[in-house]
Write an enzyme that holds these catalytic residues in place. Sequence first.
Site, short mmCIF file in Angstrom:
data_model
loop_
_atom_site.label_atom_id
_atom_site.label_comp_id
_atom_site.label_asym_id
_atom_site.label_seq_id
_atom_site.Cartn_x
_atom_site.Cartn_y
_atom_site.Cartn_z
N ASN A 1 41.70 -11.10 -33.78
CA ASN A 1 42.76 -11.86 -33.12
C ASN A 1 43.96 -10.96 -32.86
OD1 ASN A 1 41.57 -14.51 -32.98
ND2 ASN A 1 41.97 -14.77 -35.17
N HIS B 1 37.86 -20.55 -28.64
CA HIS B 1 38.08 -19.44 -27.69
C HIS B 1 37.45 -19.72 -26.33
CE1 HIS B 1 39.71 -16.77 -30.84
NE2 HIS B 1 38.76 -17.26 -31.61
#
Length: 520
Positions: free
Chosen positions: A130, A57
């Site tokens: 997510n 990320h």
Amino acid sequence: MTEVSTPATTNNAGNPIESDNESLSAGIQGPILLHDHYLIEKLAQFNRERVPERIVHAKGAGAYGELVITNPDIANYTKAKLFQPGAKTESLVRFSTVAGEQGSPDTWRDPRGFAIKFYTEDGNYDLVGNNTPVFFVRDTIKFPDFIRSQKRLPGSGLRDNNMQWDFWTLRPESAHQVTWLMGDRGIPKTYRHMNGYGSHTYQWANSKDERFWVKYHFKTDQGIDFLTQDEADKFAGSDPDLHRADLYNEIEKGNFPSWTLKVQIMPVDEAEGYRFNPFDLTKVWSHKDYPLIEVGKWTLNRNPQNYFVEIEQAAFEPSNIVPGIGYSPDKMLLGRVFSYADAHRYRIGTNYAQLPPNAPRKTEPQSYSKEGAMRYFYNGPEVPVYAPNSFGGPHADPERAGDGGLWDFDGKAVRAGYIKHAEDDDFGQAGTMVREVLNDEQRERLADNIIGHASNGVTPQVLERVYQYWKNVDPDLGRKVEEGVKAKLAEAGEATEPQTGDSSAQGGDETSAVQVGGRS
């Protein structure tokens, strides 16, 4: 004309400096002097402007917002203060891609991170999820392997489709998430046009100490929208920060994006007999079995003033929970409870929780944590540095604290997979998604996306597993993938059949390797 008064430049200690233009030297033509402290400070600070990027990320964007509870009945399921009737809670969100580095395009085909920090009266509550309700693996011990397969080859430093498909086809539980990834939602149009999911199963407890399993769903009020692969490829070259710019600019214009928070609730005693293991992160709960219940409205209404300080230094971790919310036997969640906080300690320092985006807003920490690099909040000298003590230092209060959502389990230590429930298998939900959720156009794009990806650098040996992988998901889809890939490779003049003697096509997750020029 009135002369504008400007403040004097200082060093980091607040001392005025003589010049911000010329270094101190031994004469005009002489060497620069080491005791020009401001020069040394300025160069040293510049050399350290970047902290290590996140392993996962790394590329993202963020904003501040507010969650407002609209359903008073949700308090029947949890005593968490942020979910009580009419509660309004400030929050910080960070959206991100998973595999790309800091400079990667926003429009790569990749899951998107959806991490939220709620600043509650009982401290911070972090929901790390997510834009998909499932994940590629179900046990946290496989997480490093999965991420490495999505990153870059050690020799060339290039990303490699063959490595991805090699891992996916050797771990069949990935099928559900790969179906999401290769479908329309694999490349959202913007961060505003995607849902968010807590993904994991959590536990809620109400004021009567009744327990429930829960899954979070943030449904975008802007509507789901996506980019085709061709559109995404063009934006990767012409506008690589597309999603970051869109989020910032829309909020600046007052077009505040919003999501409706909903949950699925499962009574604790129904988990054992449910047809899918409810703690398996590769599975979803049927909405027919456990319908979505509206909780509230979540709106993003403020941009950060400094991206690095407020977004890059933001640290989200599922270990931050509040009374009324706890964990579950989800093995991915339990592993992340450790690994996220540990990653922050490495990346931004031992005292990362004192940084502005991470510090609680509505409560004062009462901790025996002390010292360490970059610490700047500390207890008064009269407060003891150990517990227990008889001098008025803070003490644990089980009446105020949550218990992390304890559940019954046997006491024998084992290494085992999840208990299989009646309809548990790795390809079933992915197949249902293909046949019953997607329409004809979506199925066609799914097949095209898989064909385009798998025909780019994937070896014939791995391709054999790719074909079987998708046939296991859906026979018609698998046939289309095989025919499409072979047609593309034939057109390019590449081999389509595996060479004999390949052991990697035998399945399983243990493979041998020959070490060349390195340690075995």
